[in-house]
Scaffold this active site. Structure first.
Site, PDB file in Angstrom:
ATOM      1  N   ARG A 184       6.644  54.416  65.595  1.00  0.00           N
ATOM      2  CA  ARG A 184       6.647  55.339  66.725  1.00  0.00           C
ATOM      3  C   ARG A 184       6.158  56.725  66.310  1.00  0.00           C
ATOM      4  O   ARG A 184       6.052  57.599  67.148  1.00  0.00           O
ATOM      5  CB  ARG A 184       8.078  55.483  67.222  1.00  0.00           C
ATOM      6  CG  ARG A 184       8.378  54.802  68.554  1.00  0.00           C
ATOM      7  CD  ARG A 184       9.800  55.111  68.868  1.00  0.00           C
ATOM      8  NE  ARG A 184      10.284  54.876  70.166  1.00  0.00           N
ATOM      9  CZ  ARG A 184      10.856  53.761  70.618  1.00  0.00           C
ATOM     10  NH1 ARG A 184      10.881  52.692  69.868  1.00  0.00           N
ATOM     11  NH2 ARG A 184      11.386  53.720  71.813  1.00  0.00           N
TER      12      ARG A 184
ATOM     13  N   ARG B 269      16.310  49.716  85.776  1.00  0.00           N
ATOM     14  CA  ARG B 269      16.568  48.688  84.767  1.00  0.00           C
ATOM     15  C   ARG B 269      18.063  48.485  84.522  1.00  0.00           C
ATOM     16  O   ARG B 269      18.832  49.441  84.446  1.00  0.00           O
ATOM     17  CB  ARG B 269      15.883  49.096  83.461  1.00  0.00           C
ATOM     18  CG  ARG B 269      16.162  48.131  82.311  1.00  0.00           C
ATOM     19  CD  ARG B 269      15.152  48.265  81.216  1.00  0.00           C
ATOM     20  NE  ARG B 269      15.322  49.467  80.422  1.00  0.00           N
ATOM     21  CZ  ARG B 269      14.543  49.770  79.381  1.00  0.00           C
ATOM     22  NH1 ARG B 269      13.545  48.968  79.058  1.00  0.00           N
ATOM     23  NH2 ARG B 269      14.746  50.856  78.699  1.00  0.00           N
TER      24      ARG B 269
HETATM   25  P1  AMP Z   1      13.786  51.298  72.622  1.00  0.00           P
HETATM   26  O1  AMP Z   1      14.727  50.209  72.998  1.00  0.00           O
HETATM   27  O2  AMP Z   1      12.597  50.827  71.840  1.00  0.00           O
HETATM   28  O3  AMP Z   1      13.400  52.151  73.814  1.00  0.00           O
HETATM   29  O4  AMP Z   1      14.584  52.258  71.620  1.00  0.00           O
HETATM   30  C1  AMP Z   1      15.772  52.899  72.018  1.00  0.00           C
HETATM   31  C2  AMP Z   1      16.000  54.146  71.187  1.00  0.00           C
HETATM   32  O5  AMP Z   1      16.146  53.793  69.799  1.00  0.00           O
HETATM   33  C3  AMP Z   1      14.894  55.171  71.210  1.00  0.00           C
HETATM   34  O6  AMP Z   1      14.955  56.013  72.349  1.00  0.00           O
HETATM   35  C4  AMP Z   1      15.168  55.930  69.907  1.00  0.00           C
HETATM   36  O7  AMP Z   1      16.285  56.785  70.037  1.00  0.00           O
HETATM   37  C5  AMP Z   1      15.576  54.796  68.985  1.00  0.00           C
HETATM   38  N1  AMP Z   1      14.404  54.204  68.290  1.00  0.00           N
HETATM   39  C6  AMP Z   1      13.941  52.933  68.423  1.00  0.00           C
HETATM   40  N2  AMP Z   1      12.875  52.724  67.633  1.00  0.00           N
HETATM   41  C7  AMP Z   1      12.653  53.895  66.987  1.00  0.00           C
HETATM   42  C8  AMP Z   1      11.683  54.322  66.047  1.00  0.00           C
HETATM   43  N3  AMP Z   1      10.721  53.494  65.612  1.00  0.00           N
HETATM   44  N4  AMP Z   1      11.761  55.606  65.587  1.00  0.00           N
HETATM   45  C9  AMP Z   1      12.723  56.440  66.015  1.00  0.00           C
HETATM   46  N5  AMP Z   1      13.666  56.102  66.912  1.00  0.00           N
HETATM   47  C10 AMP Z   1      13.632  54.838  67.405  1.00  0.00           C
END
Ligand code: AMP
Length: 222
Positions: free
Chosen positions: A92, A130
């Site tokens: 990310r 969602r």
């Molecule tokens: P997601 O389900 O992919 O939207 O991830 C949920 C949350 O997890 C994000 O809003 C971040 O707080 C954290 N997160 C997930 N993947 C990453 C990543 N690669 N780098 C930093 N934070 C992450």
């Protein structure tokens, strides 16, 4: 036998990465590595790591790179990732993308990076409506796909809830961070000749068919 794959999925929150990553992982018989799912599981388990992750996630902030990188590198080192993986939510940031390159140095690198394209208004509508199963992570939507029994997951009977980070303030922050930190990775991978852009509108099956065709074409296997 279906060949494995080393695939990265990029796309805004709400673009459908989670659904497509799980279909792709099943199709290519490789693990679906979702950092969001890994972190939510750690939060459910409690402990210090879970509490630390939750503080970032609830605010819609990114978890610091060194921590994310350590957890992902550990995950990709497990034997089930030998055939490959579908990465969802990682990398990310630019340092995460560079760390992934380095971690894969000793084996073959990423083969394709899919950018799943969905307009902002659609993403906002998907995220604000969602609902997810707190146990198995299955996705629902207030307007489009409610569970058969109110508040109960069709698949596992778990509780269907709104994610703590699907509030309007956290959604806005996550989309801003996507534009700032993650969108530049599109060029990073385009320059490496790995990028595949796929229209993310349509039913999940339509998008999946499109995606597999685009990936197989990119790999010269279509
Ligand atoms: P997601 O389900 O992919 O939207 O991830 C949920 C949350 O997890 C994000 O809003 C971040 O707080 C954290 N997160 C997930 N993947 C990453 C990543 N690669 N780098 C930093 N934070 C992450």
């Amino acid at each position: 036998m279906i060949p494995g794959i080393r695939l990265v999925l990029l796309g805004k929150q709400g673009a459908g990465k989670g659904t497509q990553a799980s279909y792709l992982a099943r199709h290519y018989v490789v693990p679906h590595v979702s950092t969001g799912d890994m972190f939510r599981e750690a939060v459910r388990e409690g402990a210090d790591l879970g509490r630390e992750l939750k503080s970032y996630m609830d605010a819609g902030e990114l978890v610091p790179d060194d921590l994310v990188i350590r957890l992902v590198v550990e995950r990709l080192g497990r034997p089930d990732a030998d055939r490959g993986f579908v990465l969802d939510g990682f990398p990310r940031t630019r340092p995460q993308a560079e760390a992934l390159d380095q971690a894969l140095d000793s084996r073959d690198g990423v083969e394709a990076v899919v950018n799943l394209l969905v307009p902002d208004d659609v993403v906002m509508r998907r995220l604000s409506g969602r609902r997810v199963c707190a146990d198995c992570g299955a996705n629902y939507h207030l307007e489009e796909r409610l569970p058969r029994e109110e508040g109960r997951c069709d698949q596992c009977g778990g509780r269907v809830v709104q994610r703590d980070d699907d509030t309007p303030a956290a959604i806005a922050r996550r989309l801003a961070l996507y534009a700032e930190a993650t969108a530049p990775l599109v060029d990073f991978y385009r320059e490496r000749g790995l990028l595949v852009e796929v229209d993310g509108l349509g039913t999940p099956i339509e998008v999946f068919d499109r995606l597999v065709k685009a990936v197989e074409t990119r790999l010269g296997r279509a």
